[in-house]
Design a protein around this motif. Structure first.
Motif, PDB file in Angstrom:
ATOM      1  N   ALA A 117       0.804  -1.833  -0.031  1.00  0.00           N
ATOM      2  CA  ALA A 117       0.359   0.062  -0.073  1.00  0.00           C
ATOM      3  C   ALA A 117       0.734   1.166  -0.075  1.00  0.00           C
ATOM      4  O   ALA A 117       1.831   0.949   0.411  1.00  0.00           O
ATOM      5  N   GLY A 118       0.366   2.256  -0.408  1.00  0.00           N
ATOM      6  CA  GLY A 118       1.405   3.788  -0.626  1.00  0.00           C
ATOM      7  C   GLY A 118       0.559   4.561  -1.100  1.00  0.00           C
ATOM      8  O   GLY A 118      -0.756   4.471  -1.601  1.00  0.00           O
ATOM      9  N   ALA A 119       1.399   5.378  -1.106  1.00  0.00           N
ATOM     10  CA  ALA A 119       0.707   7.447  -1.941  1.00  0.00           C
ATOM     11  C   ALA A 119       1.614   6.949  -3.274  1.00  0.00           C
ATOM     12  O   ALA A 119       2.903   6.696  -3.157  1.00  0.00           O
ATOM     13  N   GLN A 120       0.958   7.860  -4.491  1.00  0.00           N
ATOM     14  CA  GLN A 120       1.901   8.099  -5.859  1.00  0.00           C
ATOM     15  C   GLN A 120       1.355   9.279  -5.957  1.00  0.00           C
ATOM     16  O   GLN A 120       0.554   9.794  -5.818  1.00  0.00           O
ATOM     17  N   PHE A 121       2.208  10.525  -6.606  1.00  0.00           N
ATOM     18  CA  PHE A 121       2.341  11.813  -7.195  1.00  0.00           C
ATOM     19  C   PHE A 121       2.163  11.294  -8.916  1.00  0.00           C
ATOM     20  O   PHE A 121       3.091  10.998  -9.336  1.00  0.00           O
ATOM     21  N   GLU A 122       0.876  11.343  -9.709  1.00  0.00           N
ATOM     22  CA  GLU A 122       0.843  10.825 -10.955  1.00  0.00           C
ATOM     23  C   GLU A 122       1.002  12.423 -11.854  1.00  0.00           C
ATOM     24  O   GLU A 122       0.376  13.434 -11.287  1.00  0.00           O
ATOM     25  N   LEU A 123       1.772  12.907 -12.818  1.00  0.00           N
ATOM     26  CA  LEU A 123       1.518  14.042 -13.462  1.00  0.00           C
ATOM     27  C   LEU A 123       1.276  13.429 -14.644  1.00  0.00           C
ATOM     28  O   LEU A 123       1.621  12.638 -16.078  1.00  0.00           O
ATOM     29  N   ASN A 124      -0.183  13.931 -15.466  1.00  0.00           N
ATOM     30  CA  ASN A 124      -0.289  14.249 -17.155  1.00  0.00           C
ATOM     31  C   ASN A 124       0.445  14.978 -17.783  1.00  0.00           C
ATOM     32  O   ASN A 124       0.099  16.640 -17.770  1.00  0.00           O
ATOM     33  N   PHE A 125      -0.020  13.918 -19.245  1.00  0.00           N
ATOM     34  CA  PHE A 125       1.360  14.692 -20.431  1.00  0.00           C
ATOM     35  C   PHE A 125       0.225  15.767 -20.248  1.00  0.00           C
ATOM     36  O   PHE A 125       0.644  17.110 -20.653  1.00  0.00           O
ATOM     37  N   LEU A 126      -0.818  16.157 -21.454  1.00  0.00           N
ATOM     38  CA  LEU A 126      -2.181  16.386 -20.960  1.00  0.00           C
ATOM     39  C   LEU A 126      -2.970  17.014 -20.254  1.00  0.00           C
ATOM     40  O   LEU A 126      -3.691  15.958 -19.534  1.00  0.00           O
ATOM     41  N   GLY A 127      -3.841  18.343 -19.835  1.00  0.00           N
ATOM     42  CA  GLY A 127      -5.529  17.935 -19.013  1.00  0.00           C
ATOM     43  C   GLY A 127      -6.124  17.384 -19.518  1.00  0.00           C
ATOM     44  O   GLY A 127      -6.536  16.907 -20.808  1.00  0.00           O
ATOM     45  N   TYR A 128      -6.501  16.229 -18.735  1.00  0.00           N
ATOM     46  CA  TYR A 128      -6.949  15.486 -18.986  1.00  0.00           C
ATOM     47  C   TYR A 128      -8.740  15.870 -18.437  1.00  0.00           C
ATOM     48  O   TYR A 128      -8.810  16.091 -16.944  1.00  0.00           O
ATOM     49  N   GLY A 129     -10.209  15.367 -19.538  1.00  0.00           N
ATOM     50  CA  GLY A 129     -10.667  15.496 -18.575  1.00  0.00           C
ATOM     51  C   GLY A 129     -11.512  15.688 -19.780  1.00  0.00           C
ATOM     52  O   GLY A 129     -12.383  15.381 -21.199  1.00  0.00           O
ATOM     53  N   MET A 130     -13.797  15.854 -19.492  1.00  0.00           N
ATOM     54  CA  MET A 130     -14.753  16.148 -20.355  1.00  0.00           C
ATOM     55  C   MET A 130     -14.972  17.338 -20.827  1.00  0.00           C
ATOM     56  O   MET A 130     -15.164  17.711 -19.505  1.00  0.00           O
ATOM     57  N   GLY A 131     -15.076  17.741 -21.132  1.00  0.00           N
ATOM     58  CA  GLY A 131     -16.401  19.302 -21.044  1.00  0.00           C
ATOM     59  C   GLY A 131     -16.058  20.008 -22.366  1.00  0.00           C
ATOM     60  O   GLY A 131     -15.645  20.101 -23.472  1.00  0.00           O
ATOM     61  N   ALA A 132     -16.746  21.800 -21.889  1.00  0.00           N
ATOM     62  CA  ALA A 132     -16.219  22.122 -23.782  1.00  0.00           C
ATOM     63  C   ALA A 132     -14.634  22.580 -24.307  1.00  0.00           C
ATOM     64  O   ALA A 132     -14.064  22.010 -23.730  1.00  0.00           O
ATOM     65  N   ALA A 133     -14.886  23.557 -25.291  1.00  0.00           N
ATOM     66  CA  ALA A 133     -13.378  23.176 -26.191  1.00  0.00           C
ATOM     67  C   ALA A 133     -12.084  24.107 -25.660  1.00  0.00           C
ATOM     68  O   ALA A 133     -11.566  23.809 -25.130  1.00  0.00           O
ATOM     69  N   TYR A 134     -12.913  25.153 -24.727  1.00  0.00           N
ATOM     70  CA  TYR A 134     -12.535  26.045 -24.356  1.00  0.00           C
ATOM     71  C   TYR A 134     -11.417  26.036 -23.263  1.00  0.00           C
ATOM     72  O   TYR A 134     -10.776  26.811 -22.514  1.00  0.00           O
ATOM     73  N   LYS A 135     -12.164  24.690 -22.779  1.00  0.00           N
ATOM     74  CA  LYS A 135     -11.486  24.121 -21.681  1.00  0.00           C
ATOM     75  C   LYS A 135      -9.704  23.575 -21.591  1.00  0.00           C
ATOM     76  O   LYS A 135      -9.020  23.101 -21.243  1.00  0.00           O
TER      77      LYS A 135
END
Length: 242
Positions: A117-135
């Protein structure tokens, strides 16, 4: 470059890249819960090959999305590791003083369970998610991860033993639906323990060559490769303008 210097460099690069991420990126949900299944594979004195003797493993995970690029993850996992010394020279007494390092030991085999068990830090290469194109969000992204945890090896006739682990890895996430995520992740877990491969033999695999160890140097490590599914929870507070 030593292993410790490599780990330090990775941490610095992660921190420097994370500092450039925008804190104001819009996310609909702040957390994810889910799990995954895959394989675990031991790397140590009884197995020097990549992904040899894979065993089944399962993991449960929770993610806290700080923003679209930075994530904190907690996990708990259980898996199976195994190996043997076929084709590997293990002396009975590495301190014998002979040129060959002592008489060769019998074939040593082990088959053990591991839990961690443990904790991790993740760094996405791209902004991750769904929504309006302006985001400017993407439904998919590769990511890097690093963290700190604890691993215990048990069963198989050996003594229960454990220590800290330092995971480093890469992954890929895809948002299948607005609240449903799938992905794949690979990590190598460096541990401070040299008894994950312990078995009921007179010759032990902890320090078999009498080489000085330090932190994670000359200790056991293992790899995990798994696919996962998570579900978004904890909707972000929306201020009412009316």
């Amino acid at each position: 470059m030593s292993l410790r210097q490599t780990l330090l460099l990775v941490m610095i690069l992660l921190a420097a890249t994370a500092a450039r991420a925008q804190d104001g990126e819009l996310l609909e949900y702040q957390q994810e819960i889910g799990g995954g299944v895959g394989v675990s594979s031991y790397l140590g004195d009884a197995n020097g090959g990549f992904m040899k003797h894979p065993g089944l493993m399962a993991t449960a995970l929770w993610r806290r999305n700080l923003n679209a690029r930075m994530v904190i993850k907690a996990y708990a996992a259980m898996g199976h590791i195994s190996g043997n010394t076929k084709g590997v020279y293990i002396p009975i007494d590495p301190s014998s003083g002979t040129a060959a390092g002592g008489e060769e030991s019998q074939l040593i085999e082990f088959s053990r369970n591991i839990a961690g068990a443990g904790a991790q830090f993740e760094l996405n290469f791209l902004g991750y998610g769904m929504g309006a194109a302006y985001k400017g969000l993407s439904r998919w992204t590769p990511y890097l991860l690093a963290g700190l945890g604890f691993t215990v090896g048990f069963g198989g006739g050996g003594t229960t033993a454990g220590g800290l682990n330092v995971p480093l890895g890469v992954g890929f996430r895809y948002k299948l639906r607005p609240r449903l995520n799938i992905g794949i992740e690979w990590t190598v877990n460096f541990t401070t323990c040299d008894k994950l491969d312990d078995a009921d033999y007179s010759t032990k695999l902890n320090d078999p060559y009498a080489i000085k160890s330090d932190f994670i140097k000359n200790k056991d490590c293992y790899m995990k490769t798994f696919v996962f599914v998570t579900y978004d929870i904890s909707p972000k507070y929306r201020k009412c303008n009316n």
